[in-house]
Write an enzyme that holds these catalytic residues in place. Structure first.
Site, PDB file in Angstrom:
ATOM      1  CG  HIS A   1      -1.812   1.529   0.683  1.00 48.92           C
ATOM      2  ND1 HIS A   1      -1.848   1.959   1.269  1.00 48.92           N
ATOM      3  CD2 HIS A   1      -3.017   0.903   0.384  1.00 48.92           C
ATOM      4  CE1 HIS A   1      -3.337   3.266   1.226  1.00 48.92           C
ATOM      5  NE2 HIS A   1      -4.353   2.039   0.799  1.00 48.92           N
TER       6      HIS A   1
ATOM      7  CD  GLU B   1      -8.759  -3.905  -3.476  1.00 50.32           C
ATOM      8  OE1 GLU B   1      -9.906  -4.652  -3.884  1.00 50.32           O
ATOM      9  OE2 GLU B   1      -8.531  -2.893  -3.861  1.00 50.32           O
TER      10      GLU B   1
HETATM   11  N1  COA Z   1       4.036  -7.585  -4.023  1.00 51.66           N
HETATM   12  C1  COA Z   1       5.470  -7.391  -4.590  1.00 51.66           C
HETATM   13  N2  COA Z   1       6.139  -6.525  -4.861  1.00 51.66           N
HETATM   14  C2  COA Z   1       5.367  -5.365  -4.383  1.00 51.66           C
HETATM   15  C3  COA Z   1       4.409  -5.401  -3.892  1.00 51.66           C
HETATM   16  C4  COA Z   1       3.173  -6.994  -4.046  1.00 51.66           C
HETATM   17  N3  COA Z   1       2.268  -6.724  -3.976  1.00 51.66           N
HETATM   18  N4  COA Z   1       3.857  -3.906  -3.672  1.00 51.66           N
HETATM   19  C5  COA Z   1       5.105  -3.330  -3.544  1.00 51.66           C
HETATM   20  N5  COA Z   1       6.168  -4.095  -3.842  1.00 51.66           N
HETATM   21  C6  COA Z   1       7.877  -4.006  -4.213  1.00 51.66           C
HETATM   22  C7  COA Z   1       7.390  -2.951  -5.661  1.00 51.66           C
HETATM   23  O1  COA Z   1       7.579  -3.982  -6.686  1.00 51.66           O
HETATM   24  C8  COA Z   1       8.967  -2.146  -5.637  1.00 51.66           C
HETATM   25  O2  COA Z   1      10.395  -2.681  -5.458  1.00 51.66           O
HETATM   26  P1  COA Z   1      11.402  -2.259  -6.869  1.00 51.66           P
HETATM   27  O3  COA Z   1      11.319  -0.867  -5.411  1.00 51.66           O
HETATM   28  O4  COA Z   1      12.064  -3.289  -6.532  1.00 51.66           O
HETATM   29  O5  COA Z   1      10.410  -1.642  -8.258  1.00 51.66           O
HETATM   30  C9  COA Z   1       8.663  -1.571  -3.643  1.00 51.66           C
HETATM   31  O6  COA Z   1       7.980  -2.474  -3.648  1.00 51.66           O
HETATM   32  C10 COA Z   1       7.583  -0.352  -3.940  1.00 51.66           C
HETATM   33  O7  COA Z   1       6.587  -0.376  -5.501  1.00 51.66           O
HETATM   34  P2  COA Z   1       5.774   0.933  -5.197  1.00 51.66           P
HETATM   35  O8  COA Z   1       4.574   0.864  -6.497  1.00 51.66           O
HETATM   36  O9  COA Z   1       7.261   2.247  -5.582  1.00 51.66           O
HETATM   37  O10 COA Z   1       5.238   1.597  -4.102  1.00 51.66           O
HETATM   38  P3  COA Z   1       3.807   1.339  -3.345  1.00 51.66           P
HETATM   39  O11 COA Z   1       3.877   1.753  -1.990  1.00 51.66           O
HETATM   40  O12 COA Z   1       3.620   2.763  -3.963  1.00 51.66           O
HETATM   41  O13 COA Z   1       2.923   0.188  -3.914  1.00 51.66           O
HETATM   42  C11 COA Z   1       1.061  -0.570  -4.538  1.00 51.66           C
HETATM   43  C12 COA Z   1       1.367   0.210  -3.673  1.00 51.66           C
HETATM   44  C13 COA Z   1      -0.445  -0.985  -3.750  1.00 51.66           C
HETATM   45  C14 COA Z   1       0.508   0.075  -6.210  1.00 51.66           C
HETATM   46  C15 COA Z   1       1.448  -1.784  -4.501  1.00 51.66           C
HETATM   47  O14 COA Z   1       1.892  -2.630  -3.381  1.00 51.66           O
HETATM   48  C16 COA Z   1       1.074  -3.021  -5.473  1.00 51.66           C
HETATM   49  O15 COA Z   1       1.270  -3.195  -6.546  1.00 51.66           O
HETATM   50  N6  COA Z   1      -0.109  -4.045  -4.466  1.00 51.66           N
HETATM   51  C17 COA Z   1      -0.502  -5.180  -5.164  1.00 51.66           C
HETATM   52  C18 COA Z   1      -1.702  -4.447  -5.582  1.00 51.66           C
HETATM   53  C19 COA Z   1      -2.604  -4.128  -4.440  1.00 51.66           C
HETATM   54  O16 COA Z   1      -3.101  -5.142  -4.126  1.00 51.66           O
HETATM   55  N7  COA Z   1      -3.190  -3.187  -4.969  1.00 51.66           N
HETATM   56  C20 COA Z   1      -4.773  -2.700  -4.660  1.00 51.66           C
HETATM   57  C21 COA Z   1      -4.271  -2.046  -3.449  1.00 51.66           C
HETATM   58  S1  COA Z   1      -5.111  -1.437  -2.141  1.00 51.66           S
END
Ligand code: COA
Length: 365
Positions: A251, A306
């Site tokens: 998140h 989710e």
């Molecule tokens: N599985 C694997 N790796 C993940 C991850 C996940 N669910 N969520 C984040 N990461 C990793 C990313 O690959 C990234 O790695 P990198 O720096 O080596 O590229 C790092 O963590 C940071 O990711 P980033 O997208 O910048 O962080 P964020 O905190 O903004 O991400 C989400 C938030 C929701 C976009 C992300 O966690 C995600 O895509 N989750 C899966 C989809 C999901 O469950 N969505 C519903 C949200 S309520």
């Protein structure tokens, strides 16, 4: 371009882009409150109607009611013309847009408009779901709350108490969550003095993406692909090694366990229909959290809303193709409350952007 230069944050990470009195989120401690009330208390003692009123008006009205409203016939006609293969989020977004055209909502948004579009949306989604299955829409039952009324209009059968209560709890948990991408979209649209239906239609478009609201059906696919718990570790290691994201984890704001996931997990435990699936999901979650902590030791990635939303939505008998749009129904209260707040502020949202294209040049002679 230097991403660390002051004034620029890719993805607006960490940028304070406005102020709100609706939700407060402490991502490090895993806390969420609506107008000061902890989400767990609201789920235990409130209803979606009372929570929506709280968001719209600031008043706690425990006896508030909100029933589904019949969509204007023109909206049903529009839904009828969509192909049965249409994505339910596209159908809901189209319905919001058609609703705006028919009802002529204009700036400024009002609490009455917020109530009306929130009460309209479940009926529109249920009508689309029936039409694509070759069935006629069902008129709303004014004696049922929004969640129960939605289930009734989907199937034509009165839902049992446990399902109605579980979906109502899901609606409460999904109602509001600060400056997420869809809410921010709604606020940008209202800040131009556009109308509430345009704001909701835009918000639904933003929520459609899997990085925001599209994950619960993917959680179901993921658990299905994993198959049995004894294969989970190998499957998850493989997915992470391929650079894939585990659905239902991570998140932008929460570094601790998402409090909405905890609330929904206990709601899911009250649904016997999903007990077996839930047992598997809990075991897979434990393995996933361990492997994510190994994978990114410096960036805590915990269970998000989710993951257990998938359990509740399956448990009340919804088809996975309706999951994201059902989340959108719940978020109507928050989106529209933000519209009211943004209209009060009445300030156009228009940030700057850094130009990184070619320097001045001239067309060839
Ligand atoms: N599985 C694997 N790796 C993940 C991850 C996940 N669910 N969520 C984040 N990461 C990793 C990313 O690959 C990234 O790695 P990198 O720096 O080596 O590229 C790092 O963590 C940071 O990711 P980033 O997208 O910048 O962080 P964020 O905190 O903004 O991400 C989400 C938030 C929701 C976009 C992300 O966690 C995600 O895509 N989750 C899966 C989809 C999901 O469950 N969505 C519903 C949200 S309520």
């Amino acid at each position: 371009m230097n991403d660390t230069e002051p004034g620029y944050s890719p993805g607006l990470k960490g940028v304070v882009a406005g102020q709100t009195s609706l939700a407060s989120i402490d991502g490090d401690r895993g806390e969420l409150r609506y107008r000061g009330y902890p989400i767990g208390e609201l789920v235990e003692r409130g209803s979606y109607a009372s929570v929506a009123e709280l968001l719209w008006t600031g008043e706690w009205a425990p006896d508030a009611t909100l029933a589904c409203a019949a969509p204007p016939p023109e909206v049903i006609e529009v839904l009828r013309r969509l192909p049965p293969s249409a994505n339910a989020m596209d159908a809901l977004r189209t319905a919001a847009s058609a609703y705006g055209a028919v009802s002529g909502t204009s700036w400024p948004p009002t609490v009455e408009q917020a109530r009306a579009i929130t009460a309209f949306a479940p009926s529109a989604l249920a009508a689309f779901s029936r039409l694509r299955d070759g069935q006629e829409p069902i008129d709303p039952d004014p004696s049922l709350g929004l969640a129960a009324g939605f289930l009734y209009q989907l199937s034509g059968e009165l839902p049992d108490d446990a399902s109605a209560r579980a979906l109502d709890a899901y609606f409460i948990v999904g109602a509001e969550h600060g400056f997420n991408a869809s809410t921010f979209t709604a606020r940008v649209i209202i800040s131009t003095r556009s109308d509430i239906a345009s704001a909701v239609a835009g918000a639904i478009g933003a929520l459609k993406g899997p990085r925001h609201g599209g994950a619960p059906s993917e959680v179901v696919d993921q658990i299905h692909q994993i198959g049995s718990v004894d294969r989970a570790e190998e499957w998850i290691r493989g997915a992470l090694a391929r650079g894939e994201r585990l659905m239902g984890f991570g998140h932008r704001v929460y570094r601790a366990y998402d409090p909405r996931a905890a609330a929904l997990r206990s709601v899911a435990e009250s649904l016997s229909s999903v007990a077996e699936w839930l047992g598997k999901a809990v075991a897979v979650e434990e393995i996933a959290l361990r492997l994510l902590a190994e994978w990114k030791p410096d960036y805590p990635i915990k269970t998000n809303v989710e993951y257990y939303a998938a359990a509740v939505l399956q448990g009340v008998g919804l088809a996975p193709s309706l999951f994201p749009a059902t989340f959108a129904l719940a978020r109507h209260a928050g989106w529209t409350a933000h519209c009211l707040e943004e209209a009060d502020a009445d300030m156009l949202i228009r940030p700057d952007v850094r130009y990184v294209g070619p320097a001045e040049r001239h067309l060839p002679d």
